[in-house]
Design a protein around this motif. Structure first.
Motif, short mmCIF file in Angstrom:
data_model
loop_
_atom_site.label_atom_id
_atom_site.label_comp_id
_atom_site.label_asym_id
_atom_site.label_seq_id
_atom_site.Cartn_x
_atom_site.Cartn_y
_atom_site.Cartn_z
N ARG A 44 -26.31 47.03 -27.71
CA ARG A 44 -27.56 46.74 -27.02
C ARG A 44 -28.57 47.87 -27.15
N SER A 45 -28.16 49.02 -27.65
CA SER A 45 -29.08 50.14 -27.75
C SER A 45 -30.00 50.03 -28.96
N LEU A 46 -29.71 49.11 -29.88
CA LEU A 46 -30.58 48.97 -31.04
C LEU A 46 -31.88 48.28 -30.63
N PRO A 47 -33.01 48.81 -31.08
CA PRO A 47 -34.28 48.16 -30.73
C PRO A 47 -34.47 46.89 -31.55
N LEU A 48 -35.23 45.98 -30.99
CA LEU A 48 -35.56 44.77 -31.71
C LEU A 48 -36.59 45.11 -32.78
N GLY A 49 -36.38 44.64 -33.98
CA GLY A 49 -37.27 44.99 -35.08
C GLY A 49 -38.65 44.36 -34.97
N SER A 50 -38.78 43.27 -34.26
CA SER A 50 -40.07 42.59 -34.22
C SER A 50 -40.96 43.08 -33.08
N LEU A 51 -40.42 43.86 -32.17
CA LEU A 51 -41.21 44.34 -31.03
C LEU A 51 -41.52 45.82 -31.21
N PRO A 52 -42.78 46.20 -31.10
CA PRO A 52 -43.11 47.62 -31.21
C PRO A 52 -42.73 48.36 -29.93
N GLY A 53 -42.41 49.63 -30.07
CA GLY A 53 -42.09 50.43 -28.90
C GLY A 53 -43.36 50.79 -28.13
N GLN A 54 -43.20 51.09 -26.85
CA GLN A 54 -44.36 51.47 -26.05
C GLN A 54 -44.72 52.92 -26.35
N ALA A 55 -46.00 53.16 -26.54
CA ALA A 55 -46.46 54.52 -26.80
C ALA A 55 -46.45 55.34 -25.51
N ARG A 56 -46.83 54.72 -24.42
CA ARG A 56 -46.84 55.40 -23.12
C ARG A 56 -46.64 54.34 -22.04
N PRO A 57 -46.21 54.73 -20.87
CA PRO A 57 -46.01 53.73 -19.81
C PRO A 57 -47.35 53.13 -19.40
N PRO A 58 -47.32 51.92 -18.87
CA PRO A 58 -48.59 51.30 -18.45
C PRO A 58 -49.22 52.07 -17.30
N ALA A 59 -50.52 52.06 -17.28
CA ALA A 59 -51.26 52.78 -16.23
C ALA A 59 -51.13 52.03 -14.91
N LEU A 60 -51.07 52.79 -13.83
CA LEU A 60 -51.01 52.18 -12.51
C LEU A 60 -52.41 51.70 -12.14
N GLU A 61 -52.47 50.52 -11.58
CA GLU A 61 -53.74 49.96 -11.18
C GLU A 61 -53.81 49.92 -9.66
N SER A 62 -54.97 50.19 -9.13
CA SER A 62 -55.15 50.11 -7.68
C SER A 62 -56.55 49.59 -7.39
N VAL A 63 -56.64 48.89 -6.28
CA VAL A 63 -57.92 48.32 -5.85
C VAL A 63 -58.15 48.80 -4.42
#
Length: 83
Positions: A44-63
């Protein structure tokens, strides 16, 4: 076919030929199942070839909430906490 072979004999020969082919196919499949080891699952540690890795975590959003919205949210939380 020769002329002295009857129609029923020709049908019988065709049925035997089909049964023989079906038996051979079943035997080959059975031998493959018994002799060949099952395929190993991929780790399960192998990455899926069709999905790109995340460059950075998503930014937190606040309102920002207004005072009325904060009060309404507090009421809602109290209602949920009572069950």
């Amino acid at each position: 076919m020769p002329e002295h072979v009857s129609f029923l004999q020709q049908i019988g020969l065709a049925v035997l030929a089909v049964a023989t082919v079906a038996w051979v196919v079943g035997l080959v499949r059975l031998v493959r199942i018994v002799l060949l080891p099952p395929p190993r699952p991929l780790p399960r540690s192998l990455p899926l070839g069709s999905l790109p890795g995340q460059a950075r975590p998503p930014a937190l959003e606040s309102v920002p909430l207004t005072a009325d919205e904060q009060d309404a949210f507090a009421v809602l939380v109290r209602q949920f906490s009572r069950g």
